[in-house]
Design an enzyme around this catalytic site. Structure first.
Site, PDB file in Angstrom:
ATOM      1  N   HIS A  12     -59.628  18.559  40.072  1.00  0.00           N
ATOM      2  CA  HIS A  12     -58.638  17.528  40.391  1.00  0.00           C
ATOM      3  C   HIS A  12     -57.360  18.162  40.935  1.00  0.00           C
ATOM      4  O   HIS A  12     -57.034  19.310  40.646  1.00  0.00           O
ATOM      5  CB  HIS A  12     -58.366  16.592  39.198  1.00  0.00           C
ATOM      6  N   GLU A  44     -58.849  12.478  40.136  1.00  0.00           N
ATOM      7  CA  GLU A  44     -59.999  12.968  39.388  1.00  0.00           C
ATOM      8  C   GLU A  44     -61.275  12.842  40.219  1.00  0.00           C
ATOM      9  O   GLU A  44     -61.356  11.985  41.112  1.00  0.00           O
ATOM     10  CB  GLU A  44     -60.172  12.125  38.115  1.00  0.00           C
ATOM     11  N   ASP A  87     -47.163  13.471  39.942  1.00  0.00           N
ATOM     12  CA  ASP A  87     -47.773  12.475  39.063  1.00  0.00           C
ATOM     13  C   ASP A  87     -46.957  12.278  37.791  1.00  0.00           C
ATOM     14  O   ASP A  87     -46.064  13.075  37.481  1.00  0.00           O
ATOM     15  CB  ASP A  87     -49.223  12.870  38.717  1.00  0.00           C
ATOM     16  N   ASN A 110     -61.903  20.765  36.737  1.00  0.00           N
ATOM     17  CA  ASN A 110     -62.907  19.884  37.361  1.00  0.00           C
ATOM     18  C   ASN A 110     -62.594  19.630  38.832  1.00  0.00           C
ATOM     19  O   ASN A 110     -63.203  18.777  39.462  1.00  0.00           O
ATOM     20  CB  ASN A 110     -62.998  18.551  36.590  1.00  0.00           C
TER      21      ASN A 110
HETATM   22  C1  F6R Z   1     -49.962  18.124  37.124  1.00  0.00           C
HETATM   23  C2  F6R Z   1     -51.048  18.168  38.087  1.00  0.00           C
HETATM   24  C3  F6R Z   1     -52.403  18.654  37.664  1.00  0.00           C
HETATM   25  C4  F6R Z   1     -52.373  20.137  37.285  1.00  0.00           C
HETATM   26  C5  F6R Z   1     -53.765  20.626  36.895  1.00  0.00           C
HETATM   27  C6  F6R Z   1     -53.757  22.072  36.463  1.00  0.00           C
HETATM   28  O1  F6R Z   1     -48.800  17.621  37.729  1.00  0.00           O
HETATM   29  O2  F6R Z   1     -50.853  17.791  39.203  1.00  0.00           O
HETATM   30  O3  F6R Z   1     -53.321  18.432  38.704  1.00  0.00           O
HETATM   31  O4  F6R Z   1     -51.895  20.882  38.380  1.00  0.00           O
HETATM   32  O5  F6R Z   1     -54.279  19.849  35.862  1.00  0.00           O
HETATM   33  O6  F6R Z   1     -53.063  22.187  35.261  1.00  0.00           O
HETATM   34  P1  F6R Z   1     -52.747  23.614  34.615  1.00  0.00           P
HETATM   35  O7  F6R Z   1     -51.751  24.269  35.514  1.00  0.00           O
HETATM   36  O8  F6R Z   1     -52.148  23.289  33.275  1.00  0.00           O
HETATM   37  O9  F6R Z   1     -54.023  24.350  34.533  1.00  0.00           O
END
Ligand code: F6R
Length: 254
Positions: free
Chosen positions: A139, A144, A68, A137
């Protein structure tokens, strides 16, 4: 089939996963990797840098597709995921720049950019090994929780909580965090041949428990990983904490 590995801590997780990537590259030097950003993979990326400096991993023929990117900022922006990957991985290993693939957050036509990305993944024969993190959450990428999920790469409006968790990339100023992003869809992710989800820390324990024991629901996008034939959750003990009662888990390894 969902497999679960529990490791003692973030350090053990980074080491194990760096070895997984290095071994996969030995077996298939032109491996196509799908990669996340975020806090979770940082140690892993640094560990890969260390392995590379010791001559133990070769990225010269690898290809990468990041999950992303923020929409509305150029790749060179300090807060972009492109910049993040450059800092934490690409500058530390011998990735060929033309083999790095990213969604362009400054593309004039977001929908065309999403189609271009899907076509690029298809053109190289799909993703071999997709690493993902998970939001508190549930995702995955920027998919989301919602009433329905987009299948393929798409434009998305970020939740307030997701923008807050990215605020450090934008100098701590929430109003500078983009409101929109481009993200692989859940079907794009599920088409990878192998998916490995990394989660550490107690803030992830609840969504991991729902992912493992709960129903398939767009309210927890990660729950759709249950459909994949080759998916492994690699957790530290804190992220696995709520599984202990309901699952026969292997003892944590360090
Ligand atoms: C970022 C992504 C997000 C993160 C998720 C967890 O490229 O794909 O889905 O993997 O928000 O983020 P952290 O590792 O910072 O807890």
């Amino acid at each position: 089939m969902l497999r679960i590995t529990v490791l003692a801590d973030e350090r053990a997780l980074a080491r194990q996963e760096a070895t997984r990537v290095a071994d996969a590259l030995k077996t298939k030097p032109d491996l196509v990797l799908g990669l996340p950003t975020g806090r979770t993979p940082v140690r892993l990326y640094h560990e890969l840098g260390t392995l590379h400096s010791r001559g133990q991993v070769d990225f010269s023929r690898a290809m990468t597709f990041n999950l992303d990117e923020f929409f509305g900022i150029p790749p060179s922006h300090q807060g972009s995921y492109r910049t993040f990957m450059e800092q934490h991985l690409f500058s530390r290993v011998n990735m060929a720049p033309d083999r790095v693939h990213f969604l362009n957050g400054a593309a004039p036509d977001a929908e065309a950019e999403c189609r271009r990305y899907e076509a690029a993944i298809t053109a190289v024969g799909g993703i071999d090994l997709q690493l993902v993190g998970i939001g508190t959450n549930g995702h995955i990428g920027f998919n989301e929780p919602a009433r329905e999920l987009a299948g393929r790469t798409h434009r998305v409006t970020l939740k307030a909580s997701t923008r807050r968790s990215n605020v450090a990339l934008f100098g701590g100023e929430l109003e500078r965090v983009p409101i929109e992003a481009l993200s692989m869809g859940m079907a794009t992710i599920l088409h990878a041949r192998q998916v490995v989800l990394l989660a550490t820390g107690k803030s992830k324990a609840r969504c991991i428990e729902r992912l493992v024991n709960g129903p398939l629901t767009p309210k927890l996008p990660a729950s759709f990983l249950q459909l994949h034939r080759d998916v492994e959750l690699v957790l530290d003990t804190a992220a696995a904490a709520l599984l202990q009662d309901s699952q026969q888990l292997p003892a944590a390894r360090s």
